[in-house]
Design a protein around this motif. Sequence first.
Motif, PDB file in Angstrom:
ATOM      1  N   GLY A 179      13.698   3.111  12.758  1.00 23.36           N
ATOM      2  CA  GLY A 179      13.378   2.539  11.456  1.00 23.36           C
ATOM      3  C   GLY A 179      11.886   2.365  11.255  1.00 23.36           C
ATOM      4  N   GLY A 180      11.196   1.908  12.301  1.00 24.79           N
ATOM      5  CA  GLY A 180       9.748   1.733  12.190  1.00 24.79           C
ATOM      6  C   GLY A 180       9.031   3.049  11.980  1.00 24.79           C
ATOM      7  N   ILE A 209      -1.888   0.855  -3.566  1.00 24.51           N
ATOM      8  CA  ILE A 209      -0.612   1.015  -2.880  1.00 24.51           C
ATOM      9  C   ILE A 209       0.224  -0.229  -3.151  1.00 24.51           C
ATOM     10  CG2 ILE A 209       0.547   1.272  -0.645  1.00 24.51           C
ATOM     11  CD1 ILE A 209      -2.148   2.486   0.364  1.00 24.51           C
ATOM     12  N   PHE A 210       1.413  -0.026  -3.714  1.00 24.44           N
ATOM     13  CA  PHE A 210       2.348  -1.119  -3.954  1.00 24.44           C
ATOM     14  C   PHE A 210       3.427  -1.070  -2.882  1.00 24.44           C
ATOM     15  CE2 PHE A 210       0.531  -0.248  -8.125  1.00 24.44           C
ATOM     16  CZ  PHE A 210       0.193  -1.519  -8.552  1.00 24.44           C
ATOM     17  N   ALA A 211       3.674  -2.213  -2.255  1.00 24.63           N
ATOM     18  CA  ALA A 211       4.662  -2.297  -1.181  1.00 24.63           C
ATOM     19  C   ALA A 211       5.649  -3.416  -1.499  1.00 24.63           C
ATOM     20  CB  ALA A 211       3.973  -2.559   0.162  1.00 24.63           C
ATOM     21  N   ASP A 212       6.919  -3.069  -1.591  1.00 30.24           N
ATOM     22  CA  ASP A 212       7.964  -4.032  -1.934  1.00 30.24           C
ATOM     23  C   ASP A 212       8.802  -4.315  -0.691  1.00 30.24           C
ATOM     24  OD1 ASP A 212       9.720  -5.691  -3.174  1.00 30.24           O
ATOM     25  OD2 ASP A 212      10.456  -4.246  -4.635  1.00 30.24           O
ATOM     26  N   GLU A 213       8.569  -5.464  -0.058  1.00 29.04           N
ATOM     27  CA  GLU A 213       9.275  -5.856   1.161  1.00 29.04           C
ATOM     28  C   GLU A 213       9.249  -4.729   2.206  1.00 29.04           C
ATOM     29  OE1 GLU A 213      10.294  -8.790   1.760  1.00 29.04           O
ATOM     30  OE2 GLU A 213      10.863  -9.782  -0.095  1.00 29.04           O
ATOM     31  N   PRO A 214       8.080  -4.191   2.538  1.00 29.78           N
ATOM     32  CA  PRO A 214       8.031  -3.011   3.402  1.00 29.78           C
ATOM     33  C   PRO A 214       8.479  -3.257   4.830  1.00 29.78           C
ATOM     34  CG  PRO A 214       5.830  -3.907   3.134  1.00 29.78           C
ATOM     35  CD  PRO A 214       6.727  -4.668   2.187  1.00 29.78           C
ATOM     36  N   THR A 235      10.425  -6.933  14.712  1.00 33.01           N
ATOM     37  CA  THR A 235       9.122  -7.608  14.696  1.00 33.01           C
ATOM     38  C   THR A 235       7.972  -6.673  15.072  1.00 33.01           C
ATOM     39  OG1 THR A 235      10.164  -9.715  15.245  1.00 33.01           O
ATOM     40  CG2 THR A 235       7.803  -9.530  15.648  1.00 33.01           C
ATOM     41  N   ARG A 236       8.159  -5.875  16.115  1.00 29.65           N
ATOM     42  CA  ARG A 236       7.076  -4.993  16.560  1.00 29.65           C
ATOM     43  C   ARG A 236       6.789  -3.916  15.520  1.00 29.65           C
ATOM     44  NH1 ARG A 236       6.735  -1.631  22.314  1.00 29.65           N
ATOM     45  NH2 ARG A 236       4.770  -0.556  21.847  1.00 29.65           N
ATOM     46  N   SER A 237       7.837  -3.305  14.968  1.00 28.67           N
ATOM     47  CA  SER A 237       7.639  -2.267  13.949  1.00 28.67           C
ATOM     48  C   SER A 237       6.999  -2.858  12.699  1.00 28.67           C
ATOM     49  CB  SER A 237       8.977  -1.614  13.594  1.00 28.67           C
ATOM     50  OG  SER A 237       9.518  -0.932  14.703  1.00 28.67           O
TER      51      SER A 237
END
Length: 255
Positions: free
Chosen positions: A148-149, A167-172, A178-180
Amino acid sequence: MTRQTKALRLDDVRKVHGAGPTAVTALDGITLALPPGTFTAVMGPSGSGKSTLLQCAAGLDRPTGGSVVVDGVELAGHDEAARTRLRRQRIGFVFQQFNLLPTLTVLQNVLLPLRLAGEKADPGHAVAVLERVGLAGRLGHRPAELSGGQQQRVAIARALVTRPSVIFADEPTGALDTRSARDVLNLLAESVRDHGQTVVMVTHDPVAAAYADSVLFLADGRIVGHLPEPTADAVAERMAGLGETAAQRRILEGV
């Protein structure tokens, strides 16, 4: 800094869904201006208008009123084809769902925005962007072969390949461990710090918000607070206060 040099400017932006007594106001006069090379997190209780703000600012949805200017270009007044071209030239998107095409390789997914824009694809530049996000050894892999990461890093590379101003990021990081999540947030911060891009990120996570230069807090479609140089603890405290206010308001409305 002058108005003309803002990477993103919203002036009295409103968004109303529906009409008459059932109308719902999602954004209620949002005004903000973000300089180039800044990282801003947007937070607020559920229903505060965070995602609507991002969609209107990115040109994915038309506001009911007000104006949105990205990299000096007003989004209103263009037909849909022109708006699409503007988004592809000046705006990058990173979402919680990676939205990668499963039949395409990593490199093909990253090159896709250029092909859709009708621009000549530069595989060398795409490879350089993938190296930047740590995926130089995964060019021929397909999304199902990645973690996933790694898939989110492909999505970031795809957003970066057109050299967008914003750059727009929605809950990226919402679907990541946690690490990813930390790797993804560091990449977004690097885009700001080393490449002068502007990042606007919606998140519910105080730890993620702490990677930003500042946090904007929304409630009921309005900006109700601003926190520069945020820490996770300070963000969590502010969000707890907003949550208590929202709960009190619901109680009063139910009386």
